[in-house]
Design a protein around this motif. Sequence first.
Motif, mmCIF file in Angstrom:
data_model
loop_
_atom_site.group_PDB
_atom_site.id
_atom_site.type_symbol
_atom_site.label_atom_id
_atom_site.label_comp_id
_atom_site.label_asym_id
_atom_site.label_seq_id
_atom_site.Cartn_x
_atom_site.Cartn_y
_atom_site.Cartn_z
ATOM 1 N N ASP A 94 -9.527 11.670 1.874
ATOM 2 C CA ASP A 94 -8.583 12.496 2.763
ATOM 3 C C ASP A 94 -8.286 10.859 4.470
ATOM 4 O O ASP A 94 -9.762 10.802 4.251
ATOM 5 C CB ASP A 94 -9.941 13.201 3.465
ATOM 6 N N TYR A 95 -7.248 11.506 4.271
ATOM 7 C CA TYR A 95 -7.468 10.170 5.550
ATOM 8 C C TYR A 95 -8.046 10.556 6.760
ATOM 9 O O TYR A 95 -8.634 9.215 7.457
ATOM 10 C CB TYR A 95 -5.675 10.008 6.338
ATOM 11 N N HIS A 96 -8.864 11.250 7.298
ATOM 12 C CA HIS A 96 -9.334 11.790 8.419
ATOM 13 C C HIS A 96 -11.088 11.221 8.257
ATOM 14 O O HIS A 96 -11.320 11.453 9.060
ATOM 15 C CB HIS A 96 -9.226 12.978 8.958
ATOM 16 N N LEU A 97 -11.237 10.702 7.167
ATOM 17 C CA LEU A 97 -12.609 10.037 6.799
ATOM 18 C C LEU A 97 -12.665 9.013 6.943
ATOM 19 O O LEU A 97 -13.496 8.638 6.550
ATOM 20 C CB LEU A 97 -13.331 11.062 5.405
ATOM 21 N N GLN A 98 -11.339 8.343 6.940
ATOM 22 C CA GLN A 98 -11.135 6.653 7.145
ATOM 23 C C GLN A 98 -10.902 6.405 8.314
ATOM 24 O O GLN A 98 -9.737 6.254 9.095
ATOM 25 C CB GLN A 98 -10.019 6.277 5.948
ATOM 26 N N ASN A 99 -11.843 5.119 9.083
ATOM 27 C CA ASN A 99 -12.110 5.174 10.208
ATOM 28 C C ASN A 99 -11.243 3.865 10.792
ATOM 29 O O ASN A 99 -11.452 3.078 12.224
ATOM 30 C CB ASN A 99 -12.798 5.631 10.871
ATOM 31 N N VAL A 100 -10.943 2.940 9.697
ATOM 32 C CA VAL A 100 -10.375 1.922 10.023
ATOM 33 C C VAL A 100 -8.834 1.741 10.622
ATOM 34 O O VAL A 100 -8.793 0.502 11.654
ATOM 35 C CB VAL A 100 -9.716 0.784 8.734
ATOM 36 N N LEU A 101 -8.020 2.537 10.992
ATOM 37 C CA LEU A 101 -7.021 2.588 11.849
ATOM 38 C C LEU A 101 -7.317 2.789 13.388
ATOM 39 O O LEU A 101 -7.230 2.431 14.376
ATOM 40 C CB LEU A 101 -5.990 3.701 11.241
ATOM 41 N N ASN A 102 -8.347 3.902 13.081
ATOM 42 C CA ASN A 102 -8.880 3.892 14.880
ATOM 43 C C ASN A 102 -10.412 2.947 15.307
ATOM 44 O O ASN A 102 -9.578 2.531 16.117
ATOM 45 C CB ASN A 102 -10.667 5.549 14.883
ATOM 46 N N ILE A 103 -10.504 1.623 14.253
ATOM 47 C CA ILE A 103 -11.056 0.753 14.677
ATOM 48 C C ILE A 103 -10.401 -0.384 15.764
ATOM 49 O O ILE A 103 -10.438 -0.863 16.435
ATOM 50 C CB ILE A 103 -11.799 0.527 13.239
ATOM 51 N N ALA A 104 -9.223 -0.330 14.617
ATOM 52 C CA ALA A 104 -8.320 -1.389 14.615
ATOM 53 C C ALA A 104 -7.793 -1.300 15.551
ATOM 54 O O ALA A 104 -7.012 -1.739 17.060
ATOM 55 C CB ALA A 104 -6.998 -1.612 13.605
ATOM 56 N N LYS A 105 -7.773 0.403 16.061
ATOM 57 C CA LYS A 105 -6.707 0.560 17.940
ATOM 58 C C LYS A 105 -7.099 0.177 18.824
ATOM 59 O O LYS A 105 -6.925 0.586 20.096
ATOM 60 C CB LYS A 105 -6.380 2.235 17.717
ATOM 61 N N GLN A 106 -8.611 0.268 18.866
ATOM 62 C CA GLN A 106 -9.379 -0.093 19.878
ATOM 63 C C GLN A 106 -9.162 -1.870 20.060
ATOM 64 O O GLN A 106 -9.051 -2.360 21.532
ATOM 65 C CB GLN A 106 -10.563 -0.362 19.577
ATOM 66 N N PHE A 107 -8.403 -2.508 18.806
ATOM 67 C CA PHE A 107 -7.860 -4.056 19.897
ATOM 68 C C PHE A 107 -6.870 -4.408 19.786
ATOM 69 O O PHE A 107 -6.254 -5.116 20.248
ATOM 70 C CB PHE A 107 -8.612 -5.152 18.273
ATOM 71 N N ASP A 108 -6.041 -3.210 18.747
ATOM 72 C CA ASP A 108 -4.205 -3.335 18.512
ATOM 73 C C ASP A 108 -4.278 -1.702 19.574
ATOM 74 O O ASP A 108 -3.149 -1.088 18.919
ATOM 75 C CB ASP A 108 -3.719 -3.668 17.114
ATOM 76 N N PRO A 109 -4.236 -2.004 20.565
ATOM 77 C CA PRO A 109 -3.933 0.164 21.446
ATOM 78 C C PRO A 109 -2.398 0.468 21.044
ATOM 79 O O PRO A 109 -1.996 0.850 20.798
ATOM 80 C CB PRO A 109 -4.271 -0.610 22.371
ATOM 81 N N LYS A 110 -1.361 -0.244 21.350
ATOM 82 C CA LYS A 110 0.097 -0.290 21.007
ATOM 83 C C LYS A 110 0.871 -0.536 19.425
ATOM 84 O O LYS A 110 1.974 -0.696 19.267
ATOM 85 C CB LYS A 110 0.813 -1.486 22.417
ATOM 86 N N ARG A 111 -0.296 -0.800 18.915
ATOM 87 C CA ARG A 111 0.401 -0.530 17.470
ATOM 88 C C ARG A 111 1.118 -1.689 17.071
ATOM 89 O O ARG A 111 1.519 -1.703 16.104
ATOM 90 C CB ARG A 111 0.555 0.654 16.671
ATOM 91 N N GLU A 112 0.746 -3.124 17.879
ATOM 92 C CA GLU A 112 1.813 -4.244 17.549
ATOM 93 C C GLU A 112 1.774 -5.178 15.994
ATOM 94 O O GLU A 112 2.869 -5.249 16.108
ATOM 95 C CB GLU A 112 2.219 -4.807 18.953
ATOM 96 N N ARG A 113 0.475 -4.510 15.775
ATOM 97 C CA ARG A 113 0.444 -5.845 14.676
ATOM 98 C C ARG A 113 -0.659 -5.061 13.974
ATOM 99 O O ARG A 113 -1.474 -6.046 13.377
ATOM 100 C CB ARG A 113 -0.574 -7.153 15.330
ATOM 101 N N THR A 114 -0.426 -3.769 13.100
ATOM 102 C CA THR A 114 -1.724 -3.437 12.315
ATOM 103 C C THR A 114 0.163 -2.762 11.540
ATOM 104 O O THR A 114 0.957 -2.235 11.751
ATOM 105 C CB THR A 114 -1.913 -2.252 13.531
ATOM 106 N N MET A 115 -0.309 -3.061 9.908
ATOM 107 C CA MET A 115 0.551 -2.644 9.253
ATOM 108 C C MET A 115 -0.659 -1.864 8.087
ATOM 109 O O MET A 115 -1.309 -2.556 8.024
ATOM 110 C CB MET A 115 1.233 -3.615 7.917
ATOM 111 N N GLY A 116 -0.419 -0.651 7.874
ATOM 112 C CA GLY A 116 -0.917 0.326 6.907
ATOM 113 C C GLY A 116 -0.109 0.248 5.597
ATOM 114 O O GLY A 116 0.470 0.104 5.328
ATOM 115 N N ILE A 117 -1.029 0.010 4.818
ATOM 116 C CA ILE A 117 -1.382 0.045 3.318
ATOM 117 C C ILE A 117 -2.308 1.435 2.419
ATOM 118 O O ILE A 117 -2.690 1.162 2.435
ATOM 119 C CB ILE A 117 -2.031 -1.167 2.429
ATOM 120 N N ILE A 118 -1.461 2.141 1.887
ATOM 121 C CA ILE A 118 -2.078 2.936 1.424
ATOM 122 C C ILE A 118 -1.933 2.556 0.256
ATOM 123 O O ILE A 118 -1.105 2.660 -0.588
ATOM 124 C CB ILE A 118 -1.015 4.344 1.445
ATOM 125 N N THR A 119 -3.250 2.993 -0.773
ATOM 126 C CA THR A 119 -3.309 3.458 -2.364
ATOM 127 C C THR A 119 -3.649 3.819 -2.870
ATOM 128 O O THR A 119 -4.324 5.220 -2.255
ATOM 129 C CB THR A 119 -4.575 1.084 -2.033
#
Length: 728
Positions: free
Chosen positions: A204-229
Amino acid sequence: MQADETQAMNQLQSEQSRLLDKIDELRTIGVGGFVELPQLVVVGAQSSGKSSVLEAVSRVSFPTKSNVCTRFATEVVLRRSPTVKMKVLIEPGASRTNAEERQRIRDFTPDSFSNTSDLPNLIDQAKQRMGITDNMHGFSDDVLKVEISGPDKPELTLVDLPGLYISESEEQGAEGIRIVRELTERYMENNRSIILAVISAKVDYHLQNVLNIAKQFDPKRERTMGIITQPDRLERDSEEEENYIRYVRNEKVSLNLGWHVLKNRSYEDRMASHDVRDEQERVFFDQGRWASLSREFVGVDSLRRRLSNVLLKHVRRNLPDLIADIQRQIEVRQKHLERLGPARSTTQEQRGYLLAICSNFERIVGQALNGMYEVEFFRASNSQESDSNNSQDFRRLRAIIRELNECFAEAMEIRGHRRCIAGTTHDVPPTDSKVLSQPYMEGWTPIKISRKKLESEVSEQAKRDRGIEMPGSPNQLLVGSLFRDQSQPWEMLARQHLLQCWESVKYFVGLILQHLTDEHTHSLLYGAVLLPELERMKAHLMEKLNELASHTKRGHPLPVGSSFLARIQKSRTKRQLSSLKSNLGRSSDSIQLTMDDLTRALSALDLSRDQFAAADIIDQMQAYYDTAIITFVDNIATLAVENCLLAPLGQIFTNQTVNAMDENQLKDLAAEPPFVHEDRCRLTNELGKLQAGLQTFSVLGTVPRSMSRPPAFRKNLAPVILSSTIPP
């Protein structure tokens, strides 16, 4: 036409390879330890499919057992070349401080190979060299570097980090949770990192916190790409499948770089070739709801192109700032080396080192006293010695002393008299908050007294202190007594001012040494040479203050010049006219008076002769006070501050001072301790790396692409286009 397109593509790939090779070269020579380098960072939870992403992009099978990629960061360098070639290296981490140990790690350089089946064995050898075993519970900050080139490889450099986890086990303890989290955050914190956040569709997406951690350092989501496997693990046409499709469309969580989806190998297909794996992926995404997605966002072929383009644009965009950062780091180390000075083991070298310092010291002091702030010391950053509430620059000593002198003169005018006499020049002046906040006004509370009450006090004092003066005349000693009482604050304010000036000079001297020397030499010179001289200057200041203030505490007023007489005459005339008008009972100057009116008014004046005697004493005191305070303030500024503090400042550390030192003094002050030698070696090594890093860009043509005329001369002309090897 097709040949032109092929040629253009080859040129782009060649330039892409050159740029990424230069960034990798910076990382190899150690520049990444001093400045942040552009990079793609693969992050995600354990078992999220990070290894499968790397394998699909590189078309190389990485080991997936024995926790190979969970104990350290792995840098994967992919380059296009006619032949297949692989190489495994190790870059020692910062925790390895022993030089021999670091060299032993770097010496792991097995021959390059072309058979991908050799990769797991080489990685196992690298693990052994790093001291990592299957039973090891910790993590290493060494970086495993895997270089892979071949005709089907994209131009990419990726950093694969250990997988995040939240539950402890026998193999992975609580300490590992913290270490992996800190390592991940350190890479994310780099503003030049592109974050590839791997999300597994089987969880479940909500059990994976990697994007939440990334948002702390990239709050505007300018340098983050999501890869779904692992999208094949979802139930076909289910709500979960629709949700993940909406993620890929950038509808659920909007990312500036968007999303991508890959199909991993299944367990049954783990031994299939890369071609078979890619074909199975194409078939899967051509079916069901996945077929509705743009081919730009599905499959490994388009991911390679996207990542190559993203990284190339990212490097281009960051290149000017990266070069500027390297130049700044070079300047910092050059200045530090200048402060350390040359190596000094002999007496001659030690004396030469101190002579160079004192020569610069004299030059800086001379310019500071003359208000000519030309040398580099005055242009240095003032952030260390100023805060948000105090913008004063203590390097500019003359400006500081002038401001303090003005504050002192202002404070003397406002609170120099012990009591504020209403209706006189000693009344409470109108003051604003700015004046009251200056350093010499702190804690001041005015003591007020009316003129009438003061005259009454003086009359009583005159009766008690009658001497041999003629009847109707006051005892002149009362003027001196009243003046000494009224000028009581002078010495206190002057002492506060002189100590404030001395502290400013003391701090200024410390700033000079901080600028010219390293911390070790700074503390030695300051404590053994300069501080004793400053203390002697302070004692001389206090002696001068006692001399200047002595006459205000004893002796009789002895005014010289016509100003005192003019003040007395003006005060008497004003007071007598005021009293005459009061006795006449008239307030207007234009009313006609008779001789009888004048006779009665003058008689009233004679009846209050004692009162007029007291008033005359007050007038004389005020006239003398107003004359003496100007002289006192000027004397404090010139005879004390200038003569006893500023004038000797240029003589406290000169060539004569150094030449008079014996060998033992020179050794104590200038001999180089072991840690200074180590600092010099470290800084020289770092400077060499940074200069080598800067040199790597010299062949890339880093001149700005266009130059415009300055604003004052700008015409409506097109900018001049300069040639460059870096496309916009």
